[in-house]
Design a protein around this motif. Structure first.
Motif, mmCIF file in Angstrom:
data_model
loop_
_atom_site.group_PDB
_atom_site.id
_atom_site.type_symbol
_atom_site.label_atom_id
_atom_site.label_comp_id
_atom_site.label_asym_id
_atom_site.label_seq_id
_atom_site.Cartn_x
_atom_site.Cartn_y
_atom_site.Cartn_z
ATOM 1 N N TYR A 1 40.890 66.193 117.987
ATOM 2 C CA TYR A 1 42.078 66.566 117.216
ATOM 3 C C TYR A 1 43.339 66.111 117.929
ATOM 4 O O TYR A 1 43.381 65.963 119.154
ATOM 5 N N THR A 2 44.351 65.892 117.136
ATOM 6 C CA THR A 2 45.698 65.740 117.657
ATOM 7 C C THR A 2 46.493 66.941 117.164
ATOM 8 O O THR A 2 45.938 67.809 116.494
ATOM 9 N N PHE A 3 47.745 67.018 117.485
ATOM 10 C CA PHE A 3 48.519 68.179 117.037
ATOM 11 C C PHE A 3 49.984 67.800 116.882
ATOM 12 O O PHE A 3 50.468 66.837 117.486
ATOM 13 N N SER A 4 50.643 68.537 116.034
ATOM 14 C CA SER A 4 52.084 68.361 115.853
ATOM 15 C C SER A 4 52.655 69.687 115.373
ATOM 16 O O SER A 4 51.922 70.597 114.992
ATOM 17 N N PHE A 5 53.961 69.756 115.395
ATOM 18 C CA PHE A 5 54.659 70.972 114.971
ATOM 19 C C PHE A 5 55.746 70.556 113.999
ATOM 20 O O PHE A 5 56.921 70.441 114.368
ATOM 21 N N PRO A 6 55.368 70.304 112.730
ATOM 22 C CA PRO A 6 56.314 69.737 111.758
ATOM 23 C C PRO A 6 57.515 70.620 111.470
ATOM 24 O O PRO A 6 58.541 70.133 110.975
ATOM 25 N N PHE A 7 57.416 71.909 111.770
ATOM 26 C CA PHE A 7 58.535 72.816 111.518
ATOM 27 C C PHE A 7 59.528 72.854 112.682
ATOM 28 O O PHE A 7 60.540 73.548 112.618
ATOM 29 N N LEU A 8 59.216 72.124 113.761
ATOM 30 C CA LEU A 8 60.113 72.058 114.909
ATOM 31 C C LEU A 8 60.720 70.665 115.035
ATOM 32 O O LEU A 8 60.038 69.654 114.806
ATOM 33 N N GLU A 9 61.984 70.592 115.394
ATOM 34 C CA GLU A 9 62.612 69.298 115.654
ATOM 35 C C GLU A 9 62.019 68.672 116.911
ATOM 36 O O GLU A 9 61.612 69.373 117.840
ATOM 37 N N GLU A 10 62.002 67.342 116.926
ATOM 38 C CA GLU A 10 61.405 66.637 118.062
ATOM 39 C C GLU A 10 62.127 66.950 119.357
ATOM 40 O O GLU A 10 61.520 66.957 120.433
ATOM 41 N N TRP B 1 67.393 81.921 116.699
ATOM 42 C CA TRP B 1 66.778 80.857 115.896
ATOM 43 C C TRP B 1 66.886 81.175 114.408
ATOM 44 O O TRP B 1 66.731 82.325 114.001
ATOM 45 N N ASN B 2 67.133 80.122 113.630
ATOM 46 C CA ASN B 2 67.052 80.225 112.171
ATOM 47 C C ASN B 2 65.634 79.853 111.753
ATOM 48 O O ASN B 2 65.184 78.732 112.031
ATOM 49 N N VAL B 3 64.946 80.757 111.110
ATOM 50 C CA VAL B 3 63.574 80.523 110.676
ATOM 51 C C VAL B 3 63.521 80.560 109.159
ATOM 52 O O VAL B 3 63.864 81.580 108.535
ATOM 53 N N ILE B 4 63.104 79.436 108.558
ATOM 54 C CA ILE B 4 62.974 79.359 107.099
ATOM 55 C C ILE B 4 61.488 79.455 106.746
ATOM 56 O O ILE B 4 60.667 78.692 107.270
ATOM 57 N N THR B 5 61.158 80.395 105.901
ATOM 58 C CA THR B 5 59.773 80.600 105.473
ATOM 59 C C THR B 5 59.669 80.421 103.962
ATOM 60 O O THR B 5 60.675 80.487 103.231
ATOM 61 N N GLU B 6 58.437 80.200 103.507
ATOM 62 C CA GLU B 6 58.203 80.027 102.072
ATOM 63 C C GLU B 6 57.026 80.874 101.630
ATOM 64 O O GLU B 6 55.948 80.831 102.244
ATOM 65 N N SER B 7 57.220 81.646 100.570
ATOM 66 C CA SER B 7 56.167 82.478 99.999
ATOM 67 C C SER B 7 56.350 82.519 98.489
ATOM 68 O O SER B 7 57.476 82.737 98.012
ATOM 69 N N ASN B 8 55.262 82.277 97.753
ATOM 70 C CA ASN B 8 55.346 82.242 96.278
ATOM 71 C C ASN B 8 56.414 81.268 95.798
ATOM 72 O O ASN B 8 57.183 81.561 94.881
ATOM 73 N N SER C 1 60.699 75.662 108.648
ATOM 74 C CA SER C 1 61.471 75.070 109.747
ATOM 75 C C SER C 1 61.959 76.143 110.704
ATOM 76 O O SER C 1 62.180 77.297 110.310
ATOM 77 N N ILE C 2 62.117 75.732 111.950
ATOM 78 C CA ILE C 2 62.693 76.595 112.993
ATOM 79 C C ILE C 2 63.767 75.767 113.694
ATOM 80 O O ILE C 2 63.472 74.729 114.286
ATOM 81 N N LYS C 3 65.004 76.226 113.597
ATOM 82 C CA LYS C 3 66.117 75.492 114.193
ATOM 83 C C LYS C 3 67.007 76.436 114.998
ATOM 84 O O LYS C 3 67.059 77.630 114.732
ATOM 85 N N LYS C 4 67.698 75.855 115.959
ATOM 86 C CA LYS C 4 68.635 76.648 116.754
ATOM 87 C C LYS C 4 69.718 77.234 115.865
ATOM 88 O O LYS C 4 70.239 76.555 114.968
#
Length: 532
Positions: free
Chosen positions: A331-340, A125-132, A112-115
């Motif tokens: 193709y279509t596209f979206s950005f699930p990690f960004l708020e609408e 921006w607050n950026v939440i990442t996932e690894s392992n 996710s990426i949020k203000k």
């Protein structure tokens, strides 16, 4: 002040964005979901969720000179149109040369990426990442999203009556890898873009029968253009763009139709576009007309309905037996990690200024890179986007007022038929040179051909009449590259190098010189007689 930048994706756009950040003294951190860079151009046998996928035989539709980064030409021995493995190799060389890999965190997904709480004052921006399977939260001053638009298949099955009753197999072109699955089968490809035609041509070598269903038709053209030169090096010049944009739309449409039909009459092959007022992206395939004329591929109209083992086409009652259906429906596209609220996607488009910035953000510290379909190679476009964006982040370039940005966005959304020049069939599609020049002008990198003519007429003529390669945008302004002039003057040498592999002495070279001398003599004689 912006210092740290999060970059999502390490494909073409991501690599260009990392380098743009470094050029401006920023600190980029790139998060790549897979275990390697390359994005679309990294071939894998398996399909990765949320990642672009390509088939083994993909060859570029833009030649190497037109698709090179602005300060890193392809090796001269690389072919002009590149198999995907060669493009991947080039991206590796680019990343190594500019030491980009150390800024990439592989096997790390952005959740996710949020203000940030104080976004209104800091733009962070607050950026939440996932690894392992472990999540981590970080704060960045700015974000560049470089995930592209080729990972989510657009497959509107509800518009194909009877498909649920069909007993054969069907799949989206995204899931195609090799042609052996078509051995002895009767194949229908729905859709006539580049991927659909490529798959149909490959299938025709193994299948019993291949059909392409298209409702709109398309212009088809060869990569090999006038005198055997790459199509884009002939077609995409500043001079040609000036001519196209200065003429009324119907005349431009007629010129394009006439040029396309010089190869073969599209009407006779069932390919002619239904609406010729707008330009749909041409299909680049060197084999399609020969496969149609030899009966290996048949062009059909829109699908009316599917039966258990067959298909019925529009304006026909006859059933055509089929075993496999490939939906090449885009193709279509979206950005699930960004708020609408940050980026809303509707009808396969987003309300972004210059396809990059949300005009309503108080602080322009979020940029979408590569969400555009230019009528040219994508590398020059995303590189210039990155160069402009990083200067906006630093405050060296300013965005116009919100009202100005929204006016431009709304005008593009309407996608009205232009009185002059070319009108494209989709909002995301744009005339390449016009767009790239506009971005380059924001950072002072657009070449002034007229001024250059008085300083270096040879170079100016090459820029105006020659192919509009990306090196043009390193001649001046921030990021100026000392090798840009030489890259422009030698671009045809690199183009001819891989094809001139058998050079023989031409005994007829003396004849053209005689003709030129005779022509000059005739011209002077005509002038002399004209004053008598």
């Amino acid at each position: 002040m912006v210092k740290t930048v999060a970059i999502v994706g390490a494909g073409v756009s991501g690599l260009a964005s990392i380098k743009s950040c470094l050029e401006e003294g920023l600190e980029p951190t790139c998060f790549e979901k897979s275990d390697d860079l390359g994005g679309l151009w990294r071939f894998t046998e398996h399909i990765e969720d949320g990642k672009p996928s390509l088939y083994k035989s993909v060859v570029s539709n833009a030649c190497k000179e037109m698709s090179a980064f602005s300060d890193f030409p392809y090796p001269e021995d690389f072919p002009n149109y590149l198999p995907n493995a060669k493009i991947f190799e080039y991206l590796k060389l680019y990343a190594q040369h500019f030491d980009l890999v150390k800024h990439i965190q592989f096997k790390t997904a952005v959740v996710s990426i949020k203000k940030h709480l104080d976004f209104s004052t800091t733009g962070q921006w607050n950026v939440i990442t996932e690894s392992n399977r472990k999540q981590e939260s970080s704060v960045f001053d700015a974000v560049m999203v470089c995930t592209g638009y080729l990972s989510e298949p657009f497959l509107p099955l509800e518009t194909f009556p009877g498909i649920k009753r069909f007993k054969g197999s069907y799949f989206h072109s995204r899931f195609y890898k090799h042609p052996h699955i078509f051995q002895g089968k009767r194949v229908l490809v729905v859709g006539m873009g580049n991927s659909g035609v490529d798959i149909a041509v490959e299938a025709s070598h193994m299948a019993e029968k291949v059909m392409i269903s298209t409702s709109r038709g398309a212009w088809a053209m060869s990569r090999v253009f006038d005198n055997g030169y790459p199509w884009d090096m002939v077609f995409l010049t500043r001079f040609m763009a000036l001519v196209r944009n200065s003429l009324p739309g119907p005349i431009v449409g007629w010129m394009i139709a006439n040029r396309m039909s010089q190869w073969f009459d599209h009407a006779n092959y069932g390919l002619i576009p239904e609406d010729r007022r707008v330009l749909r992206e041409p299909v680049l395939n060197d084999d399609l007309p020969s496969h149609i004329i030899t009966g290996k591929i048949t062009i059909r109209p829109k699908v009316q309905q599917f039966r258990e083992n067959s298909v019925i086409f529009q304006n026909s009652s006859e059933e055509e037996p089929i075993d496999i259906v490939v939906f090449a429906t885009g193709y279509t596209f979206s950005f699930p990690f960004l708020e609408e609220s940050l980026l809303k996607v509707e009808n396969r488009q987003a309300s972004l200024y210059k396809y990059i910035f949300n005009p309503h953000l108080k602080n322009p510290t979020l940029a979408i890179i590569g969400l555009i379909k230019p009528f040219c190679a994508v590398m020059p476009v995303v590189e210039l986007q990155g160069r402009w964006v990083t200067r906006v982040f630093k405050g060296l370039c300013q965005l116009p007022p919100v009202s100005t940005m929204m006016q431009e966005i709304n005008e593009k959304k309407q996608n009205k038929i232009h009185w002059f020049g070319v009108t494209f069939d989709e909002v995301l599609k744009t005339e390449c040179l016009e767009y790239v020049d506009s971005i380059a002008s924001f950072i002072g990198a657009k070449p002034n051909v007229l001024a250059l003519f008085f300083r270096d007429p040879k170079l100016a003529l090459k820029i105006f009449f020659g192919p509009c390669t990306n090196y043009h945008y390193r001649l001046t302004g921030p990021g100026k590259w000392d090798g840009a002039k030489n890259a422009i003057l030698t671009q045809w040498d690199r183009t001819l190098k891989p094809t001139r592999t058998r050079v023989i002495e031409d005994s007829s070279t003396f004849c053209p010189y005689l003709l030129k001398i005779f022509g000059l003599f005739a011209l002077f004689a005509a002038i002399f007689l004209g004053f008598q």
